[in-house]
Structures are given as structure tokens and as C-alpha cells.
Scaffold this active site. Sequence first.
Site, PDB file in Angstrom:
ATOM      1  N   ASP A 250       0.816  -1.205   0.000  1.00  0.00           N
ATOM      2  CA  ASP A 250       0.000   0.000   0.000  1.00  0.00           C
ATOM      3  C   ASP A 250       0.856   1.265   0.000  1.00  0.00           C
ATOM      4  O   ASP A 250       1.810   1.391   0.780  1.00  0.00           O
ATOM      5  CB  ASP A 250      -0.907  -0.008   1.234  1.00  0.00           C
ATOM      6  CG  ASP A 250      -1.796   1.205   1.328  1.00  0.00           C
ATOM      7  OD1 ASP A 250      -2.714   1.333   0.498  1.00  0.00           O
ATOM      8  OD2 ASP A 250      -1.567   2.048   2.224  1.00  0.00           O
ATOM      9  N   GLU A 287       1.509  -0.022  -4.862  1.00  0.00           N
ATOM     10  CA  GLU A 287       0.691   1.157  -5.131  1.00  0.00           C
ATOM     11  C   GLU A 287       1.599   2.370  -4.972  1.00  0.00           C
ATOM     12  O   GLU A 287       2.221   2.558  -3.927  1.00  0.00           O
ATOM     13  CB  GLU A 287      -0.477   1.264  -4.159  1.00  0.00           C
ATOM     14  CG  GLU A 287      -1.322   2.503  -4.439  1.00  0.00           C
ATOM     15  CD  GLU A 287      -2.276   2.850  -3.311  1.00  0.00           C
ATOM     16  OE1 GLU A 287      -3.250   3.572  -3.588  1.00  0.00           O
ATOM     17  OE2 GLU A 287      -2.051   2.409  -2.171  1.00  0.00           O
TER      18      GLU A 287
END
Length: 359
Positions: A250, A287
Site C-alpha cells: 500500500d 501502489e
Amino acid sequence: MPVWAPSARRVGLVVIGQETTQEVDMLASPTHPGWWVAPYDLDDGTRYLLRPDHGPALPDPRSALQPEGVDGPSQVVDTTAWDRTLWTDSSWAGRELVGSVVYELHVGTFTPAGTLDGVIERLPYLAELGVDMVELMPLAGFPGRAGWGYDGVDLWAVHEAYGGPQALARLVDAAHAHGLGVCLDVVYNHLGPARNHLGAFGPYFTDAHRTPWGQAVNYDQAGSDQVRAFVIDSALRWLRDFHVDALRLDAIHAIHDDSPRHVLAEMADAVHALGAELGRPLGLVAESDLNDVGVITPTDAPAPAAVPSLGMDAQWADDVHHALHVRLTGERQGYYEDFAAPGAFTKAYGRVFLHDGIL
């Protein structure tokens, strides 16, 4: 079950039995400064807490299970026993992340049960749909029962409300039986603000950098060697002990690391080495809003731009998502405004990055 507490003069081990609770002193490791080890082995299923100096008794930073929530006792989980009792995927050859059709799901809302075992019941549907890999949104322990998972505070634990670590192993094993790989969403850029006890054990956080969520994880200041190991070991554990096939990292743009070797490059090398050892592909997808090809450049190649070569196997294409979102919904507020411009959809869909420094 060792613990890193470099500033502590004493660490107590609080062992919680069915009828009695006993506290004993842990032993300072003679070979690994800052580490403390238990004076005896704890049996599988034993509940315990750790007490740095004479402060409150706290969960183990590397706890695999928090059966009473993130403030309660940790529980010993012997994953080696699963080789005899759980795993049936010895013939699983793995699944390449790149080129796979990935289905992202949230365990708490994907089925009425809201559990990992509930997901197992839907695996035949996903296989028939044409999915290659199931991506599970974060499972790390967090306060309460329900949440998106991005504010986890127990990075080594599987949220008890979802079924705990053994339920994750059952899901991965069942997915492999259906020909499906499993990708786990992990958050290493911050920890949740509530019930986060890591700071009581060591310098896990730093004010040298800031994130949108507050203090940054300490990847490059004093004491960062063990913080980096804490995160990398966590990543390897999901892939090795739980047979997970890939990790989705993330918001890596919020992982601040000015050390000579970026923690993500170190992680990538460790993950790919583990894949070679296990004989199956292991993938990392990041990400990132950096829009820089250095993210997916092999670690042994020179960085082509501002971002160091991080060795990720793939990158989460937010620009493609935003462009498609605008096209489908018509929303143009905030950062979606740029993606409503003429030609934005064509460029993002064809070249991945809308914001690439070229008009």
C-alpha cells in the site's frame, strides 16, 4: 519467542494459564544486542503478554493472533504443525502475478459471514468467472471488528474477527486447489493511530519524516535496522508460512527511506530469493503515486529516473483507475479533475501514467 526492546533494562513475560498468571524475566540475548528471549518455550496456544521495564503488559509486536483484540494477550501459533494437519497444496506450482486477472475483495463484506472461511465458499464462483488471483484487502489486526484494514496495528497477526491465522491458511490452501493464487494487501507506510503499542518496545517511528497519517515508520534513522527486519520478515512470513503468492504494498510513496539501500529494494531481493528457494514465483505489486519506472526497475539495474530501483514486479496503476472512474461516473472533483481533460483517458489507458512530465 524473542522480542526486540533495545532500551529496556528488563522485559517481563506474563504467561496466562487457565487458572493462574505467572510473570518471569526474559533473558537478554548474549549474541543479539537489544533482543530478549524467553527462559523456556511456550506451547502452541499459550496466551502471553510482554512487559518492557515496569510498564503495562502489552501484546507481542510479532504476535500471530490476538484472540481478545489488539490490547489483549498474544497467542502462540505453531505454523509448522500445519504441514501435518492442514496443507494439501504440495503440488501447487505457483501463479505469476504479472498477466494474472486479479479480483480484489474485502473479507468483511464479501460474504454475509464476513470471514475467511466464508470466502472459501465463493472460490468456485471466482474460478468460473476467470479470475487467476484473489487479492485480500489488509488482514492485520486492528481495533474493533469491522474496518477496511488500512489502519492495522498488529502487522504479523490475522484479524481475529475474520477467523485468525489458521483460517487464512485454509483459504490459501483451498484457493490453490481451485487453481487460484492469493495476493495479500499489506500496509508498511504507517500503523493505525489507535492501540498501536510498538513505540513502547523500540524506535519503530520517527519524526524525521511525515506521512498523511502522522509519524513515519523508522526506515532510515537510529535503530532502523531492526525496524526494517520487522517489516521484511513479516512480508516473507506471509509468503513462506501461509503459502501466499504475492503481496500488494500500500502507498509506497509514503514509505520514506533515505538510507543507501531502500527498504523496498531489500524486500524485493529477499522475496525473490525466497521464491527461488521454494521453487514457485512470488510477486510484489506496489501502489505508488510517484509515476516513476524506478518502482519496477530490477534492483541490480541503474535507476532510470528519480526513484531508486525498487525491484517491484508490477505497479498499481492509479491513473488508469482515475481515468476510467471519470469516464464511467462523470465525477470531476478533486484529483479527478485532471482526468476529465480531453485525451486523458486515452493517454492513461495507453501509457499508464497521465502525469508523466510530458504535456
